[in-house]
Design a protein around this motif. Structure first.
Motif, PDB file in Angstrom:
ATOM      1  N   LEU A 143      40.651  44.333  32.029  1.00 61.75           N
ATOM      2  CA  LEU A 143      40.516  44.240  33.479  1.00 61.75           C
ATOM      3  C   LEU A 143      39.787  45.450  34.047  1.00 61.75           C
ATOM      4  CD1 LEU A 143      44.059  42.817  34.177  1.00 61.75           C
ATOM      5  CD2 LEU A 143      41.917  41.681  34.750  1.00 61.75           C
ATOM      6  N   THR A 144      39.062  45.212  35.114  1.00 66.78           N
ATOM      7  CA  THR A 144      38.346  46.266  35.819  1.00 66.78           C
ATOM      8  C   THR A 144      38.739  46.225  37.300  1.00 66.78           C
ATOM      9  OG1 THR A 144      36.432  44.968  36.518  1.00 66.78           O
ATOM     10  CG2 THR A 144      36.402  45.836  34.263  1.00 66.78           C
ATOM     11  N   PRO A 145      38.449  47.273  38.057  1.00 62.12           N
ATOM     12  CA  PRO A 145      38.774  47.251  39.491  1.00 62.12           C
ATOM     13  C   PRO A 145      38.149  46.073  40.237  1.00 62.12           C
ATOM     14  CG  PRO A 145      38.334  49.490  38.798  1.00 62.12           C
ATOM     15  CD  PRO A 145      38.009  48.613  37.618  1.00 62.12           C
ATOM     16  N   GLU A 146      37.043  45.555  39.728  1.00 60.95           N
ATOM     17  CA  GLU A 146      36.393  44.391  40.362  1.00 60.95           C
ATOM     18  C   GLU A 146      37.228  43.130  40.226  1.00 60.95           C
ATOM     19  OE1 GLU A 146      33.946  47.587  40.249  1.00 60.95           O
ATOM     20  OE2 GLU A 146      34.710  46.647  38.419  1.00 60.95           O
ATOM     21  N   ASP A 147      38.218  43.147  39.366  1.00 60.22           N
ATOM     22  CA  ASP A 147      39.116  41.992  39.206  1.00 60.22           C
ATOM     23  C   ASP A 147      40.273  42.027  40.197  1.00 60.22           C
ATOM     24  OD1 ASP A 147      38.593  42.429  35.715  1.00 60.22           O
ATOM     25  OD2 ASP A 147      37.755  40.808  36.943  1.00 60.22           O
ATOM     26  N   THR A 148      40.367  43.077  40.975  1.00 62.38           N
ATOM     27  CA  THR A 148      41.418  43.156  41.988  1.00 62.38           C
ATOM     28  C   THR A 148      41.246  42.039  43.005  1.00 62.38           C
ATOM     29  OG1 THR A 148      41.687  45.541  41.751  1.00 62.38           O
ATOM     30  CG2 THR A 148      42.384  44.561  43.833  1.00 62.38           C
ATOM     31  N   ALA A 149      42.287  41.224  43.156  1.00 63.16           N
ATOM     32  CA  ALA A 149      42.207  40.062  44.036  1.00 63.16           C
ATOM     33  C   ALA A 149      43.569  39.381  44.078  1.00 63.16           C
ATOM     34  CB  ALA A 149      41.159  39.071  43.522  1.00 63.16           C
ATOM     35  N   VAL A 150      43.674  38.412  44.960  1.00 63.45           N
ATOM     36  CA  VAL A 150      44.814  37.502  44.930  1.00 63.45           C
ATOM     37  C   VAL A 150      44.395  36.297  44.082  1.00 63.45           C
ATOM     38  CG1 VAL A 150      46.374  36.045  46.249  1.00 63.45           C
ATOM     39  CG2 VAL A 150      45.616  38.244  47.191  1.00 63.45           C
ATOM     40  N   TYR A 151      45.201  35.983  43.113  1.00 65.59           N
ATOM     41  CA  TYR A 151      44.901  34.907  42.177  1.00 65.59           C
ATOM     42  C   TYR A 151      45.740  33.683  42.521  1.00 65.59           C
ATOM     43  CZ  TYR A 151      42.104  38.023  39.330  1.00 65.59           C
ATOM     44  OH  TYR A 151      41.116  38.870  38.877  1.00 65.59           O
ATOM     45  N   TYR A 152      45.083  32.530  42.538  1.00 72.48           N
ATOM     46  CA  TYR A 152      45.728  31.277  42.897  1.00 72.48           C
ATOM     47  C   TYR A 152      45.582  30.266  41.770  1.00 72.48           C
ATOM     48  CZ  TYR A 152      45.371  33.037  47.707  1.00 72.48           C
ATOM     49  OH  TYR A 152      45.468  33.786  48.855  1.00 72.48           O
ATOM     50  N   CYS A 153      46.642  29.530  41.546  1.00 71.26           N
ATOM     51  CA  CYS A 153      46.532  28.369  40.676  1.00 71.26           C
ATOM     52  C   CYS A 153      46.424  27.128  41.549  1.00 71.26           C
ATOM     53  CB  CYS A 153      47.728  28.260  39.731  1.00 71.26           C
ATOM     54  SG  CYS A 153      49.352  28.235  40.532  1.00 71.26           S
ATOM     55  N   ALA A 154      45.806  26.111  40.999  1.00 72.69           N
ATOM     56  CA  ALA A 154      45.613  24.871  41.744  1.00 72.69           C
ATOM     57  C   ALA A 154      45.568  23.704  40.776  1.00 72.69           C
ATOM     58  CB  ALA A 154      44.321  24.923  42.552  1.00 72.69           C
ATOM     59  N   VAL A 155      46.020  22.556  41.242  1.00 69.11           N
ATOM     60  CA  VAL A 155      45.935  21.334  40.452  1.00 69.11           C
ATOM     61  C   VAL A 155      45.413  20.231  41.352  1.00 69.11           C
ATOM     62  CG1 VAL A 155      47.818  22.011  38.926  1.00 69.11           C
ATOM     63  CG2 VAL A 155      48.311  20.611  40.945  1.00 69.11           C
ATOM     64  N   GLY A 156      44.965  19.159  40.699  1.00 65.84           N
ATOM     65  CA  GLY A 156      44.432  18.054  41.470  1.00 65.84           C
ATOM     66  C   GLY A 156      44.739  16.710  40.847  1.00 65.84           C
ATOM     67  N   LEU A 157      44.624  15.680  41.667  1.00 66.42           N
ATOM     68  CA  LEU A 157      44.800  14.323  41.181  1.00 66.42           C
ATOM     69  C   LEU A 157      43.557  13.926  40.399  1.00 66.42           C
ATOM     70  CD1 LEU A 157      46.299  12.850  44.454  1.00 66.42           C
ATOM     71  CD2 LEU A 157      47.519  13.649  42.435  1.00 66.42           C
ATOM     72  N   ARG A 158      42.438  13.857  41.066  1.00 68.67           N
ATOM     73  CA  ARG A 158      41.151  13.654  40.415  1.00 68.67           C
ATOM     74  C   ARG A 158      40.097  14.555  41.039  1.00 68.67           C
ATOM     75  NH1 ARG A 158      41.088  11.494  35.391  1.00 68.67           N
ATOM     76  NH2 ARG A 158      42.515   9.719  35.264  1.00 68.67           N
ATOM     77  N   SER A 159      40.528  15.522  41.794  1.00 66.24           N
ATOM     78  CA  SER A 159      39.578  16.412  42.456  1.00 66.24           C
ATOM     79  C   SER A 159      38.948  17.357  41.450  1.00 66.24           C
ATOM     80  CB  SER A 159      40.299  17.210  43.541  1.00 66.24           C
ATOM     81  OG  SER A 159      41.346  17.982  42.988  1.00 66.24           O
ATOM     82  N   TRP A 160      37.687  17.658  41.701  1.00 65.65           N
ATOM     83  CA  TRP A 160      36.974  18.626  40.861  1.00 65.65           C
ATOM     84  C   TRP A 160      36.035  19.429  41.739  1.00 65.65           C
ATOM     85  CZ3 TRP A 160      38.150  20.207  36.204  1.00 65.65           C
ATOM     86  CH2 TRP A 160      37.257  21.057  35.538  1.00 65.65           C
ATOM     87  N   PRO A 161      36.225  20.747  41.732  1.00 64.56           N
ATOM     88  CA  PRO A 161      37.268  21.453  41.007  1.00 64.56           C
ATOM     89  C   PRO A 161      38.642  21.157  41.588  1.00 64.56           C
ATOM     90  CG  PRO A 161      36.128  22.947  42.478  1.00 64.56           C
ATOM     91  CD  PRO A 161      35.370  21.662  42.525  1.00 64.56           C
ATOM     92  N   PRO A 162      39.693  21.470  40.829  1.00 63.34           N
ATOM     93  CA  PRO A 162      41.038  21.152  41.290  1.00 63.34           C
ATOM     94  C   PRO A 162      41.381  21.870  42.585  1.00 63.34           C
ATOM     95  CG  PRO A 162      41.090  22.573  39.355  1.00 63.34           C
ATOM     96  CD  PRO A 162      39.681  22.122  39.513  1.00 63.34           C
TER      97      PRO A 162
END
Length: 119
Positions: free
Chosen positions: A86-105
């Protein structure tokens, strides 16, 4: 469908973290899943995404290739994002997501987990 993300925290440059996203509810129609991140003032960006039945081609952002790995445990209804080097540029809020048939989820979202990488 409810998603609970966890695993964020403070890590030094070069360190690793593993994020988890536990899903609950009616999951039978969920076919796409992935991870995003967002920093203040920037658009949420897709990191990795996949589909359970191969309906869509797996996606991996160029800037995470070789460093981030997506995995899932179907028995636990949980997906993971292993993040290495990891680097400081990876600092962020990370989200997971799922979908029914959506792309991207993106039909359902976790609450986000903050990752801070110190230099």
């Amino acid at each position: 469908v409810q998603l609970q993300a966890s695993g964020g925290g403070l890590v030094q440059t070069g360190g690793s973290l593993r994020l988890s996203c536990a899903a609950s509810g009616s999951l039978v129609n969920i076919h796409t899943m992935g991870w995003y991140r967002q920093t203040p003032g920037k658009v949420r960006e897709l990191l990795v995404a996949t589909s359970s039945d191969g309906s869509f081609r797996d996606y991996e952002a160029s800037f995470v290739k070789g460093r981030f790995t997506f995995s899932r445990d179907n028995a636990k209804n949980t997906m993971y994002l292993q993040m290495n080097n990891l680097t400081p540029e990876d600092t962020a809020v990370y989200y997971c997501a799922v979908g029914l048939r959506s792309w991207p989820p993106g039909d359902y979202w976790g609450q986000g987990t903050l990752v801070t990488v110190s230099s």
